[in-house]
Design a protein around this motif. Structure first.
Motif, short mmCIF file in Angstrom:
data_model
loop_
_atom_site.label_atom_id
_atom_site.label_comp_id
_atom_site.label_asym_id
_atom_site.label_seq_id
_atom_site.Cartn_x
_atom_site.Cartn_y
_atom_site.Cartn_z
N LYS A 1 18.78 -44.63 -14.29
CA LYS A 1 20.24 -44.74 -14.12
C LYS A 1 20.96 -44.16 -15.33
O LYS A 1 20.62 -44.46 -16.47
CB LYS A 1 20.63 -46.20 -13.91
N GLY A 2 21.97 -43.30 -15.06
CA GLY A 2 22.79 -42.78 -16.14
C GLY A 2 23.66 -43.87 -16.74
O GLY A 2 23.84 -44.93 -16.12
N PRO A 3 24.18 -43.71 -17.96
CA PRO A 3 24.14 -42.48 -18.75
C PRO A 3 22.95 -42.37 -19.70
O PRO A 3 22.87 -41.40 -20.46
CB PRO A 3 25.45 -42.56 -19.53
N LYS A 4 22.03 -43.33 -19.69
CA LYS A 4 20.91 -43.28 -20.63
C LYS A 4 19.76 -42.46 -20.05
O LYS A 4 18.65 -42.95 -19.83
CB LYS A 4 20.45 -44.69 -20.98
N THR A 5 20.07 -41.18 -19.78
CA THR A 5 19.08 -40.24 -19.26
C THR A 5 19.27 -38.90 -19.96
O THR A 5 20.20 -38.71 -20.74
CB THR A 5 19.25 -40.03 -17.74
N TYR A 6 18.40 -37.94 -19.64
CA TYR A 6 18.46 -36.61 -20.27
C TYR A 6 19.80 -35.92 -20.01
O TYR A 6 20.37 -35.30 -20.91
CB TYR A 6 17.31 -35.75 -19.75
N THR A 7 20.31 -36.03 -18.79
CA THR A 7 21.57 -35.38 -18.43
C THR A 7 22.77 -36.31 -18.53
O THR A 7 23.90 -35.88 -18.32
CB THR A 7 21.51 -34.84 -16.98
N LYS A 8 22.54 -37.59 -18.82
CA LYS A 8 23.55 -38.66 -18.79
C LYS A 8 24.04 -38.93 -17.36
O LYS A 8 25.07 -39.56 -17.16
CB LYS A 8 24.73 -38.35 -19.72
N GLU A 9 23.30 -38.44 -16.37
CA GLU A 9 23.57 -38.71 -14.96
C GLU A 9 22.40 -39.48 -14.38
O GLU A 9 21.34 -39.60 -15.00
CB GLU A 9 23.74 -37.39 -14.19
N ASP A 10 22.57 -40.00 -13.17
CA ASP A 10 21.43 -40.59 -12.47
C ASP A 10 20.36 -39.52 -12.25
O ASP A 10 20.67 -38.40 -11.82
CB ASP A 10 21.86 -41.15 -11.11
N ILE A 11 19.12 -39.88 -12.52
CA ILE A 11 18.00 -38.95 -12.35
C ILE A 11 16.92 -39.62 -11.52
O ILE A 11 16.62 -40.80 -11.70
CB ILE A 11 17.42 -38.50 -13.71
N VAL A 12 16.33 -38.85 -10.61
CA VAL A 12 15.15 -39.28 -9.87
C VAL A 12 14.06 -38.24 -10.09
O VAL A 12 14.30 -37.04 -9.95
CB VAL A 12 15.43 -39.43 -8.36
N GLU A 13 12.88 -38.71 -10.47
CA GLU A 13 11.73 -37.80 -10.62
C GLU A 13 10.63 -38.25 -9.67
O GLU A 13 10.30 -39.44 -9.60
CB GLU A 13 11.22 -37.78 -12.06
N ILE A 14 10.09 -37.30 -8.95
CA ILE A 14 9.02 -37.56 -7.99
C ILE A 14 7.76 -36.89 -8.48
O ILE A 14 7.72 -35.68 -8.68
CB ILE A 14 9.41 -37.03 -6.59
#
Length: 458
Positions: A73-86
């Protein structure tokens, strides 16, 4: 940016144990819910932040792959957006099928470098750090990696910020003088102004001067092996590579085109080019190779010139000496295991003694001295990367040079009695050029050019 959820394959395409497909944007989780089912093959509505879920990717009732899925969940991610990795099976088919399914359910294919571009635009990285990401991926040696990692940590940004703080102090003094002093020549003490400018210029020059070492760390030392036929050029290449890469025979003119290889020398990439032997020849193909050798010698960072001590110096040797004057050169006097028939006085007169090494490539004598000579020539014997700021990016170097020149022009104008308003423009231009390094001021076309060199999944 988050109105458009992007997706891409973030691992190299090819046979592998695992392939990663990544999404970033507000719709990432909704898309994941449409395609993911847990290990019981049931639809999942709740995803815990930063927890892996085991299950399957489904296209309606068709199972695509067995996967692990991570929602961040953003903003604590690489892009500061929600990220999903499969995390699916590697290879050509599985990752492509998963990506296509995400696109089918509302994601958009990411542009080159778009994940990192979003990290920059959303304030996760400054532009110099974003550029360090691609350098980190492209690094060929430990030292190149270390320099890129320091930049990613903010070494360049921190130094630029410090210089900009000094610039603001300088500009404020000039601005005060414009607004509150009618006759600055009489009332404004100029020496403190010059002193502040000198400190800034000195710091800029230090960064600019580091850029040559930075370029070498990043790109390697382009090194041409030069000499007549049969002096040991191909043997040297093979010895440095520790493999039989080039054909070695007693027949003159065996090497007719260049052979290029790289070695890691103490953390620096040495890009070695074995060239055709330089001599006069009636053979059309060989003559083309000889001309190419001359061109490469002129374009290289370093030339390693080999002379055969078992034969007297001749006109072709003298042509090579003339060709390499005023270049960075290491001279090898080869075949010292044979009777010495070479008068080396002309060679020693043309080149410094410390750059002349007696070797026997056949007997592996002198190879360590060659490596030491290269490091001494370019890095004073030791490659220091830690705890220092090295400019490895040509864009950064160009902006630093422009900023320095603008400051120098501004100070020169003051000394020549030009109104301070004109000086202020030069100083403001310098400040803006420093801001372009970290991306605080940057034009869209420049930004696009920077990120087009990234891979799509980064």
């Amino acid at each position: 940016m988050s109105e458009r959820t992007i997706a891409a394959i973030s691992t190299a395409v090819g046979e592998a144990g695992i392939g990663i497909v990544r999404m970033s944007g507000d719709n990432s989780l909704n898309i994941a819910k449409k395609v993911f089912r847990d290990y019981k093959k049931e639809e999942v509505q709740e995803f815990e932040n930063r927890k892996l879920k085991y299950g399957y990717i489904f296209d309606n009732d068709e199972m695509i792959d067995e996967v692990l899925l991570a929602y961040m969940k953003g903003p604590k991610t690489y892009t500061k957006e929600d990220i999903v990795e499969i995390y699916c099976h590697g290879g050509f088919i599985a990752v492509k099928k998963v990506l296509n399914l995400l696109l089918k359910n509302g994601a958009f294919i990411a542009e080159r470098g778009e994940f990192t571009k979003r990290a920059f635009l959303n304030g996760r990285l400054d532009l110099s750090q974003a550029e360090a990401v691609i350098d980190l991926i492209d690094a060929k040696t430990d030292k190149a990696y270390e320099a890129s990692l320091l930049q990613l940590k903010g070494s360049v940004a921190s130094k630029v910020k410090d210089i900009k703080t000094k610039m603001l102090d300088l500009m404020a003094r000039v601005e005060f003088s414009i607004n509150f002093m009618e006759d600055y020549e009489d009332d404004l003490p100029l020496e403190p102004l010059y002193e502040k400018a000198d400190v800034i210029i000195e710091e800029l020059n230090e960064l600019i001067n580091s850029s040559n070492k930075g370029r070498i760390l990043k790109e390697g030392i382009k090194t041409a092996i030069i000499g007549k036929p049969n002096v040991g050029k191909s043997s040297l290449l093979n010895a440095l590579l520790k493999e039989n890469r080039a054909i070695v025979t007693d027949v003159a003119g065996t090497t007719r085109d260049t052979i290029e290889e790289s070695i890691d020398l103490g953390g620096v990439s040495i890009n070695i080019i074995d060239t055709a032997g330089i001599r006069l020849t009636d053979d059309l193909v060989e003559s083309i190779g000889v001309e190419k050798s001359r061109q490469i010698a002129n374009e290289s960072d370093l030339a390693i010139a080999i002379f055969d001590v078992s034969k007297p110096l001749d006109d072709e040797d003298k042509q090579i000496i003339e060709l390499l004057k005023d270049k960075k050169v290491i001279i090898l006097l080869n075949k010292i295991d044979l009777e010495n028939k070479l008068d080396a006085s002309i060679i020693k007169k043309a080149f410094p003694d410390e750059n002349i090494i007696d070797v026997s490539i056949l007997k592996n004598k002198g190879l360590k001295e060659i490596e030491d000579a290269i490091l001494n020539m370019f890095f004073d014997g030791e490659i220091q990367v830690s705890n220092t700021t090295i400019i490895t990016n040509i864009r950064h170097r160009d902006l630093l040079v422009k900023a320095r020149d603008n400051i120098q022009n501004g100070i020169k104008d003051i000394q020549n009695g030009i109104p301070l308003d004109a000086t202020e423009i030069d100083l403001r231009n310098a400040f803006n050029q420093l801001s372009e390094i970290t991306g605080e001021t940057i034009e869209e076309d420049v930004l696009d050019k920077i990120f087009k060199d990234f891979c799509i999944g980064k």
